[in-house]
Design a protein around this motif. Structure first.
Motif, PDB file in Angstrom:
ATOM      1  N   SER A  12       0.895  -1.314   0.040  1.00 32.96           N
ATOM      2  CA  SER A  12       0.128  -0.005  -0.731  1.00 32.96           C
ATOM      3  C   SER A  12       0.628   1.289  -0.088  1.00 32.96           C
ATOM      4  O   SER A  12       0.566   2.258  -0.246  1.00 32.96           O
ATOM      5  CB  SER A  12      -1.173  -0.266   1.788  1.00 32.96           C
ATOM      6  OG  SER A  12      -0.557   0.800   2.966  1.00 32.96           O
ATOM      7  N   SER A  15       3.146   3.451  -4.234  1.00 40.39           N
ATOM      8  CA  SER A  15       2.677   3.979  -4.252  1.00 40.39           C
ATOM      9  C   SER A  15       3.084   5.386  -3.993  1.00 40.39           C
ATOM     10  O   SER A  15       3.219   6.218  -2.708  1.00 40.39           O
ATOM     11  CB  SER A  15       1.064   4.280  -4.590  1.00 40.39           C
ATOM     12  OG  SER A  15       0.611   5.905  -5.060  1.00 40.39           O
ATOM     13  N   ARG A  18       0.351   7.950  -1.775  1.00 39.55           N
ATOM     14  CA  ARG A  18      -0.057   6.775  -1.132  1.00 39.55           C
ATOM     15  C   ARG A  18       1.194   7.292  -0.239  1.00 39.55           C
ATOM     16  O   ARG A  18       0.671   7.456   1.139  1.00 39.55           O
ATOM     17  CB  ARG A  18      -0.295   5.657  -1.067  1.00 39.55           C
ATOM     18  CG  ARG A  18      -1.605   4.906  -1.358  1.00 39.55           C
ATOM     19  CD  ARG A  18      -2.158   3.517  -1.311  1.00 39.55           C
ATOM     20  NE  ARG A  18      -1.083   2.933  -2.518  1.00 39.55           N
ATOM     21  CZ  ARG A  18      -1.445   2.189  -3.795  1.00 39.55           C
ATOM     22  NH1 ARG A  18      -2.760   3.046  -4.207  1.00 39.55           N
ATOM     23  NH2 ARG A  18      -0.718   1.308  -4.121  1.00 39.55           N
ATOM     24  N   THR A  47     -11.118  12.298  -6.127  1.00 37.80           N
ATOM     25  CA  THR A  47     -11.978  10.267  -6.565  1.00 37.80           C
ATOM     26  C   THR A  47     -10.433   9.881  -7.080  1.00 37.80           C
ATOM     27  O   THR A  47     -10.300   8.550  -5.977  1.00 37.80           O
ATOM     28  CB  THR A  47     -12.471  11.176  -8.290  1.00 37.80           C
ATOM     29  OG1 THR A  47     -11.664  12.071  -9.195  1.00 37.80           O
ATOM     30  CG2 THR A  47     -13.862  12.149  -8.364  1.00 37.80           C
ATOM     31  N   ASN A  48      -9.046  10.895  -7.486  1.00 38.23           N
ATOM     32  CA  ASN A  48      -7.938   9.902  -7.023  1.00 38.23           C
ATOM     33  C   ASN A  48      -7.424   9.497  -5.577  1.00 38.23           C
ATOM     34  O   ASN A  48      -7.425   8.454  -4.823  1.00 38.23           O
ATOM     35  CB  ASN A  48      -7.336  10.796  -7.831  1.00 38.23           C
ATOM     36  CG  ASN A  48      -5.477   9.684  -7.901  1.00 38.23           C
ATOM     37  OD1 ASN A  48      -5.702   8.714  -7.777  1.00 38.23           O
ATOM     38  ND2 ASN A  48      -4.787  10.426  -8.394  1.00 38.23           N
ATOM     39  N   SER A  50      -9.485   9.515  -2.734  1.00 33.82           N
ATOM     40  CA  SER A  50     -10.803   8.334  -1.463  1.00 33.82           C
ATOM     41  C   SER A  50      -9.951   7.174  -2.582  1.00 33.82           C
ATOM     42  O   SER A  50      -9.219   6.155  -1.280  1.00 33.82           O
ATOM     43  CB  SER A  50     -12.038   8.478  -2.401  1.00 33.82           C
ATOM     44  OG  SER A  50     -12.021   8.255  -3.674  1.00 33.82           O
ATOM     45  N   PHE A  51      -9.186   6.374  -3.552  1.00 34.52           N
ATOM     46  CA  PHE A  51      -9.137   5.779  -3.738  1.00 34.52           C
ATOM     47  C   PHE A  51      -7.869   5.021  -3.047  1.00 34.52           C
ATOM     48  O   PHE A  51      -7.664   3.968  -2.663  1.00 34.52           O
ATOM     49  CB  PHE A  51      -8.632   5.163  -5.031  1.00 34.52           C
ATOM     50  CG  PHE A  51      -7.403   4.029  -5.861  1.00 34.52           C
ATOM     51  CD1 PHE A  51      -8.292   3.118  -6.068  1.00 34.52           C
ATOM     52  CD2 PHE A  51      -6.081   4.571  -6.175  1.00 34.52           C
ATOM     53  CE1 PHE A  51      -7.587   1.731  -6.348  1.00 34.52           C
ATOM     54  CE2 PHE A  51      -5.144   3.197  -5.978  1.00 34.52           C
ATOM     55  CZ  PHE A  51      -6.126   2.214  -6.166  1.00 34.52           C
ATOM     56  N   HIS A  52      -6.935   5.992  -3.092  1.00 29.82           N
ATOM     57  CA  HIS A  52      -5.775   6.216  -1.996  1.00 29.82           C
ATOM     58  C   HIS A  52      -6.003   6.024  -1.016  1.00 29.82           C
ATOM     59  O   HIS A  52      -5.340   4.770  -0.355  1.00 29.82           O
ATOM     60  CB  HIS A  52      -4.796   6.630  -2.590  1.00 29.82           C
ATOM     61  CG  HIS A  52      -3.937   6.888  -3.483  1.00 29.82           C
ATOM     62  ND1 HIS A  52      -3.165   6.747  -4.779  1.00 29.82           N
ATOM     63  CD2 HIS A  52      -4.110   8.006  -4.632  1.00 29.82           C
ATOM     64  CE1 HIS A  52      -3.362   6.097  -5.033  1.00 29.82           C
ATOM     65  NE2 HIS A  52      -3.505   7.637  -5.672  1.00 29.82           N
ATOM     66  N   LYS A  54      -8.372   4.914   0.739  1.00 28.99           N
ATOM     67  CA  LYS A  54      -9.134   3.401   0.761  1.00 28.99           C
ATOM     68  C   LYS A  54      -8.525   2.351   0.802  1.00 28.99           C
ATOM     69  O   LYS A  54      -8.254   1.146   1.897  1.00 28.99           O
ATOM     70  CB  LYS A  54     -10.079   2.873  -0.487  1.00 28.99           C
ATOM     71  CG  LYS A  54     -11.259   1.780   0.187  1.00 28.99           C
ATOM     72  CD  LYS A  54     -12.065   1.698  -1.068  1.00 28.99           C
ATOM     73  CE  LYS A  54     -13.079   2.213  -0.945  1.00 28.99           C
ATOM     74  NZ  LYS A  54     -14.171   1.951  -2.170  1.00 28.99           N
ATOM     75  N   THR A  55      -7.349   2.167   0.446  1.00 27.38           N
ATOM     76  CA  THR A  55      -5.963   1.816   0.047  1.00 27.38           C
ATOM     77  C   THR A  55      -5.521   1.324   1.003  1.00 27.38           C
ATOM     78  O   THR A  55      -5.003   0.181   1.776  1.00 27.38           O
ATOM     79  CB  THR A  55      -5.242   1.871  -1.739  1.00 27.38           C
ATOM     80  OG1 THR A  55      -6.280   2.077  -2.502  1.00 27.38           O
ATOM     81  CG2 THR A  55      -4.207   0.167  -0.913  1.00 27.38           C
ATOM     82  N   ARG A  58      -7.569   0.158   4.101  1.00 25.17           N
ATOM     83  CA  ARG A  58      -7.980  -0.978   3.920  1.00 25.17           C
ATOM     84  C   ARG A  58      -6.260  -1.749   4.556  1.00 25.17           C
ATOM     85  O   ARG A  58      -6.156  -3.650   5.118  1.00 25.17           O
ATOM     86  CB  ARG A  58      -7.752  -1.413   2.251  1.00 25.17           C
ATOM     87  CG  ARG A  58      -8.469  -3.458   3.113  1.00 25.17           C
ATOM     88  CD  ARG A  58      -9.120  -3.437   1.594  1.00 25.17           C
ATOM     89  NE  ARG A  58      -9.670  -2.680  -0.004  1.00 25.17           N
ATOM     90  CZ  ARG A  58     -10.054  -2.450  -0.105  1.00 25.17           C
ATOM     91  NH1 ARG A  58      -8.731  -2.381  -1.720  1.00 25.17           N
ATOM     92  NH2 ARG A  58     -10.580  -1.216  -1.191  1.00 25.17           N
TER      93      ARG A  58
END
Length: 122
Positions: A12, A15, A18, A47-48, A50-52, A54-55, A58
């Motif tokens: 995670s 990136s 991240r 929007t980008n 929120s993906f990061h 969430k990763t 998680r």
């Protein structure tokens, strides 16, 4: 910490975005930041972002708390220290008394890992 959890955390952080998010939240300490402020600070589209987020959540590196219509993210410092402990548990050929005090050097001496840094879980 087991190998699967460590791999998930390290993946995670692989990136650049991240890693920047996590480091920003580590700097913020217990106060954390709301998602919109993270996006503005790092110049990442929401929007980008929120993906990061969430990763990282998680993987266990972030915690999130709902505050009205905002979400506040915080670095999970005990999990970070558990990861560092997992990576360094074989330090000094199994003689931890010879090793450096990683939490103190990291500036996180007030954060308690969720397990002993020299106890391996199966």
């Amino acid at each position: 910490m087991d190998q699967t959890a460590a791999i998930g955390m390290l993946e995670s952080l692989s990136s650049p975005v991240r890693l920047d998010i996590f480091r920003l939240l580590v700097r913020q300490g217990p106060e954390g930041m709301v998602a919109g402020d993270i996006a503005t600070t790092l110049d990442v589209p929401p929007t980008n972002l929120s993906f990061h987020l969430k990763t990282l959540t998680r993987a266990g590196l972030l915690t999130v708390t709902q505050e009205g219509r905002f979400q506040r993210y915080r670095a999970n410092l005990p999990a970070m220290l558990d990861l560092v402990a997992y990576l360094t548990e074989e330090c000094c050929a199994g003689h931890p008394e010879q090793c450096i005090d990683v939490p103190a050097l990291s500036g996180c001496q007030d954060v308690t890992p969720t397990r002993s840094p020299h106890t391996r879980e199966s």
